[in-house]
Design an enzyme around this catalytic site. Structure first.
Site, PDB file in Angstrom:
ATOM      1  N   GLU A   1     -32.261 -94.314  55.488  1.00 35.06           N
ATOM      2  CA  GLU A   1     -32.270 -94.153  57.450  1.00 35.06           C
ATOM      3  C   GLU A   1     -31.684 -95.448  58.231  1.00 35.06           C
ATOM      4  O   GLU A   1     -30.688 -95.106  58.923  1.00 35.06           O
ATOM      5  CB  GLU A   1     -32.851 -92.768  57.536  1.00 35.06           C
TER       6      GLU A   1
ATOM      7  N   CYS B   1     -39.612 -92.434  58.773  1.00 35.53           N
ATOM      8  CA  CYS B   1     -38.111 -92.381  59.117  1.00 35.53           C
ATOM      9  C   CYS B   1     -37.733 -91.379  59.626  1.00 35.53           C
ATOM     10  O   CYS B   1     -37.205 -91.199  61.001  1.00 35.53           O
ATOM     11  CB  CYS B   1     -36.998 -91.971  56.942  1.00 35.53           C
TER      12      CYS B   1
ATOM     13  N   ALA C   1     -33.945 -99.696   6.650  1.00 37.03           N
ATOM     14  CA  ALA C   1     -34.676 -99.180   5.170  1.00 37.03           C
ATOM     15  C   ALA C   1     -35.913 -99.596   4.854  1.00 37.03           C
ATOM     16  O   ALA C   1     -36.277 -99.221   5.170  1.00 37.03           O
ATOM     17  CB  ALA C   1     -33.173 -99.988   4.981  1.00 37.03           C
TER      18      ALA C   1
ATOM     19  N   TRP D   1     -28.361-104.398  11.970  1.00 37.09           N
ATOM     20  CA  TRP D   1     -28.128-103.240  12.607  1.00 37.09           C
ATOM     21  C   TRP D   1     -27.382-102.387  12.409  1.00 37.09           C
ATOM     22  O   TRP D   1     -27.683-101.868  11.917  1.00 37.09           O
ATOM     23  CB  TRP D   1     -27.456-103.949  14.169  1.00 37.09           C
TER      24      TRP D   1
ATOM     25  N   ARG E   1     -32.661-100.906  29.416  1.00 39.45           N
ATOM     26  CA  ARG E   1     -34.044-101.586  29.461  1.00 39.45           C
ATOM     27  C   ARG E   1     -33.697-101.886  31.163  1.00 39.45           C
ATOM     28  O   ARG E   1     -34.977-102.458  31.347  1.00 39.45           O
ATOM     29  CB  ARG E   1     -33.456-102.725  28.697  1.00 39.45           C
TER      30      ARG E   1
ATOM     31  N   ASP F   1     -40.145-106.765  13.528  1.00 40.90           N
ATOM     32  CA  ASP F   1     -38.497-107.532  13.925  1.00 40.90           C
ATOM     33  C   ASP F   1     -38.883-107.996  14.871  1.00 40.90           C
ATOM     34  O   ASP F   1     -38.609-108.879  14.989  1.00 40.90           O
ATOM     35  CB  ASP F   1     -38.408-106.660  14.441  1.00 40.90           C
TER      36      ASP F   1
ATOM     37  N   LEU G   1     -37.830-108.202  23.327  1.00 41.91           N
ATOM     38  CA  LEU G   1     -37.866-106.860  24.066  1.00 41.91           C
ATOM     39  C   LEU G   1     -37.626-107.306  25.731  1.00 41.91           C
ATOM     40  O   LEU G   1     -37.913-106.578  26.583  1.00 41.91           O
ATOM     41  CB  LEU G   1     -39.692-106.348  23.861  1.00 41.91           C
TER      42      LEU G   1
ATOM     43  N   GLU H   1     -39.652 -97.782  22.887  1.00 40.86           N
ATOM     44  CA  GLU H   1     -38.538 -98.195  22.509  1.00 40.86           C
ATOM     45  C   GLU H   1     -39.392 -97.934  20.159  1.00 40.86           C
ATOM     46  O   GLU H   1     -38.215 -98.545  19.627  1.00 40.86           O
ATOM     47  CB  GLU H   1     -38.361 -99.360  21.988  1.00 40.86           C
TER      48      GLU H   1
ATOM     49  N   GLY I   1     -42.280 -98.136  17.705  1.00 37.33           N
ATOM     50  CA  GLY I   1     -41.822 -97.325  16.254  1.00 37.33           C
ATOM     51  C   GLY I   1     -42.282 -95.949  15.829  1.00 37.33           C
ATOM     52  O   GLY I   1     -42.134 -95.188  17.070  1.00 37.33           O
TER      53      GLY I   1
HETATM   54  N1  LIG Z   1     -34.425 -97.894  14.551  1.00 33.98           N
HETATM   55  C1  LIG Z   1     -35.091 -97.782  15.123  1.00 33.98           C
HETATM   56  O1  LIG Z   1     -34.641 -97.778  16.860  1.00 33.98           O
HETATM   57  C2  LIG Z   1     -36.173 -99.042  15.754  1.00 33.98           C
HETATM   58  C3  LIG Z   1     -37.923 -98.999  16.555  1.00 33.98           C
HETATM   59  C4  LIG Z   1     -37.965 -99.770  16.595  1.00 33.98           C
HETATM   60  C5  LIG Z   1     -38.999 -99.712  15.372  1.00 33.98           C
HETATM   61  N2  LIG Z   1     -38.187 -99.695  14.238  1.00 33.98           N
HETATM   62  C6  LIG Z   1     -38.183-100.330  12.852  1.00 33.98           C
HETATM   63  O2  LIG Z   1     -40.260 -99.366  12.684  1.00 33.98           O
HETATM   64  C7  LIG Z   1     -40.193-100.320  11.786  1.00 33.98           C
HETATM   65  C8  LIG Z   1     -41.632-100.089  11.946  1.00 33.98           C
HETATM   66  O3  LIG Z   1     -42.732 -98.714  12.383  1.00 33.98           O
HETATM   67  P1  LIG Z   1     -44.019 -98.520  13.140  1.00 33.98           P
HETATM   68  O4  LIG Z   1     -43.887 -97.322  12.829  1.00 33.98           O
HETATM   69  O5  LIG Z   1     -44.858 -99.097  12.101  1.00 33.98           O
HETATM   70  O6  LIG Z   1     -44.306 -99.268  14.268  1.00 33.98           O
HETATM   71  P2  LIG Z   1     -44.899 -99.058  15.510  1.00 33.98           P
HETATM   72  O7  LIG Z   1     -45.031 -97.192  16.058  1.00 33.98           O
HETATM   73  O8  LIG Z   1     -43.930-100.282  16.774  1.00 33.98           O
HETATM   74  O9  LIG Z   1     -45.841 -99.645  15.352  1.00 33.98           O
HETATM   75  C9  LIG Z   1     -47.313 -98.643  14.652  1.00 33.98           C
HETATM   76  C10 LIG Z   1     -48.478 -99.071  15.109  1.00 33.98           C
HETATM   77  O10 LIG Z   1     -48.874 -99.302  16.079  1.00 33.98           O
HETATM   78  C11 LIG Z   1     -50.027 -99.007  17.165  1.00 33.98           C
HETATM   79  N3  LIG Z   1     -50.174 -97.585  17.926  1.00 33.98           N
HETATM   80  C12 LIG Z   1     -51.181 -97.365  18.798  1.00 33.98           C
HETATM   81  N4  LIG Z   1     -50.899 -96.289  19.585  1.00 33.98           N
HETATM   82  C13 LIG Z   1     -50.974 -95.668  18.077  1.00 33.98           C
HETATM   83  C14 LIG Z   1     -50.308 -94.398  18.099  1.00 33.98           C
HETATM   84  N5  LIG Z   1     -50.868 -93.226  19.006  1.00 33.98           N
HETATM   85  N6  LIG Z   1     -50.659 -93.684  17.805  1.00 33.98           N
HETATM   86  C15 LIG Z   1     -49.829 -94.233  15.872  1.00 33.98           C
HETATM   87  N7  LIG Z   1     -50.204 -95.794  15.791  1.00 33.98           N
HETATM   88  C16 LIG Z   1     -50.504 -96.288  17.417  1.00 33.98           C
HETATM   89  C17 LIG Z   1     -50.814 -98.792  15.927  1.00 33.98           C
HETATM   90  O11 LIG Z   1     -51.464 -99.909  15.378  1.00 33.98           O
HETATM   91  P3  LIG Z   1     -52.468-101.402  14.464  1.00 33.98           P
HETATM   92  O12 LIG Z   1     -52.422-100.859  13.618  1.00 33.98           O
HETATM   93  O13 LIG Z   1     -52.235-102.362  15.644  1.00 33.98           O
HETATM   94  O14 LIG Z   1     -53.540-100.000  15.377  1.00 33.98           O
HETATM   95  C18 LIG Z   1     -49.838 -98.217  14.476  1.00 33.98           C
HETATM   96  O15 LIG Z   1     -50.057 -99.238  13.500  1.00 33.98           O
HETATM   97  C19 LIG Z   1     -40.063-101.335  11.643  1.00 33.98           C
HETATM   98  O16 LIG Z   1     -39.160-101.428  10.065  1.00 33.98           O
HETATM   99  C20 LIG Z   1     -38.799-101.500  12.140  1.00 33.98           C
HETATM  100  O17 LIG Z   1     -37.429-102.035  12.348  1.00 33.98           O
HETATM  101  C21 LIG Z   1     -36.539 -99.507  14.613  1.00 33.98           C
END
Ligand SMILES: NC(=O)c1ccc[n+]([C@@H]2O[C@H](COP(=O)([O-])OP(=O)(O)OC[C@H]3O[C@@H](n4cnc5c(N)ncnc54)[C@H](OP(=O)(O)O)[C@@H]3O)[C@@H](O)[C@H]2O)c1
Length: 338
Positions: free
Chosen positions: A55, A87, A165, A172, A186, A202, A206, A269, A271
């Site tokens: 405004e 305002c 995989a 990708w 992002r 990976d 970020l 993002e 995992g």
């Molecule tokens: N396609 C996609 O969009 C995409 C995106 C991202 C990742 N990815 C793939 O996902 C895979 C990794 O998977 P991920 O499940 O290990 O990754 P993540 O979810 O990023 O990491 C898991 C870790 O997060 C931590 N964490 C913190 N708070 C948590 C909670 N409340 N619950 C569970 N975990 C928590 C734990 O780590 P600590 O053990 O250290 O405490 C856990 O081991 C890779 O293969 C990657 O390439 C794919």
């Protein structure tokens, strides 16, 4: 002046609002000033915290506001003195006869602007294009209502719902158009969050990058959650953006800490482990999914256990936007909440 006239002015104000940054603690707001004949004589928008509100920006374009002028603004004019003055007072002082706004201000400190205007004899009309304006400012409105950051959960998966995989590779899954869209998004958020698993698998940087690899001007805060140590030379610790490693699994605690830091929008993002926890706790305000025409099979689903054992407990989502992006399908979805 007719209601249609206000609506067309509000459409312009909504366009102007988008010229301001989507990230940051403040909302995107646009404003146009109409003369007594309904012609636009000034336009303004908010450029982010600490700068003039929409405004005041519009009023600054006029040496004098003519008699019978109307201010059309996408958000109820604020009533509080923050870094800039209220305002509502600025509109009264400028001699505006009428104020038309789209959405009421939910902020405890800044609301009541409409009442202040009415008390000063200014005619006030609220709710013009309210649903369009609420949709445009859904991040700010939701964050302020819930008093925690708005959470977007993003993933890219194959059509059979796999995010990687069996060997953990995920580059990708989605195509270049999806990746460009995701990087653009992002660049519009305050923080990007992943678990330690994603960094260890990976070495993700970020950052928000343009298709030519250069960085967007605004880089979100990078947040990694989990107890494991990360290599000091991990790309997430490069100097291209700030990074926080929070050694906790408490999603509620993390969101409270980020809100206290002025983070309005968190982009999760993954995992899959972290994504599943956000979904399980009902803390996802918006899902963004890039669905690629691939079959991967195997164990690595984009979402893991949600604690759901039978169909009636399934989380029901509503697709609010769908489009083809290159070879992929883009889906924006929200949870149907009771
Ligand atoms: N396609 C996609 O969009 C995409 C995106 C991202 C990742 N990815 C793939 O996902 C895979 C990794 O998977 P991920 O499940 O290990 O990754 P993540 O979810 O990023 O990491 C898991 C870790 O997060 C931590 N964490 C913190 N708070 C948590 C909670 N409340 N619950 C569970 N975990 C928590 C734990 O780590 P600590 O053990 O250290 O405490 C856990 O081991 C890779 O293969 C990657 O390439 C794919």
């Amino acid at each position: 002046m007719s209601h249609e006239n206000y609506e067309s002015a509000m459409h312009r104000a909504l366009e102007l609002a988008l010229l301001g940054p989507a990230w940051g603690v403040n909302p995107q707001v646009g404003c146009v000033i109409l003369d007594a004949n309904g012609q636009i004589i000034a336009e303004g928008w908010h450029r982010g915290a600490g700068t003039a509100h929409a405004e005041v920006d519009a009023l600054s374009k006029l040496s004098q506001v003519p008699a019978g002028a109307t201010a059309v603004v996408t958000l109820e004019p604020c009533n509080h003195t923050g870094r800039t003055g209220p305002c509502a007072q600025a509109l009264i002082a400028a001699g505006v006869s009428r104020v038309v706004y789209a959405v009421a201000d939910p902020g405890a400190e800044s609301s009541q602007g409409a009442q202040t205007l009415r008390d000063a004899g200014v005619e006030v009309l609220g709710g013009v294009l309210e649903s369009e304006a609420s949709e445009q400012n859904r991040v700010w409105l939701t964050a302020n209502r819930l008093q925690r950051p708005f959470v977007t959960l993003k993933w890219a998966s194959s059509i059979d719902g796999r995010a990687a995989a069996n060997d953990g590779t995920s580059k990708w899954i989605s195509g270049p158009e999806s990746r460009a869209d995701s990087h653009q998004r992002r660049s519009e958020v305050d923080a990007i969050l992943v678990g330690t698993g994603t960094i260890l698998a990976d070495d993700a940087a970020l950052t928000a990058r343009k298709p030519d690899g250069t960085l967007f001007e605004h880089q979100p805060l990078r947040v990694v959650i989990g107890n494991r140590d990360l290599p000091a030379d991990a790309r997430v610790f490069n100097d291209q953006a700030e990074t926080m490693h929070l050694r906790t699994h408490s999603i509620h605690g993390i969101l409270a800490a980020l809100w206290a830091e002025g983070i309005k929008h968190v982009w999760v993002e993954g995992g899959p482990s972290v994504a599943s926890q956000f979904a399980r706790l009902g803390l996802v305000d918006e899902y963004i999914i890039y669905l690629a025409p691939l079959l991967i099979g195997g164990e690595r689903t984009a979402i893991r256990d949600l604690g759901i054992t039978s169909m009636p407990e399934a989380k029901r989502l509503k697709f609010v936007e769908m489009k083809q992006l290159g070879e992929d399908i883009f889906i924006r979805a929200i949870e149907e909440r009771a």
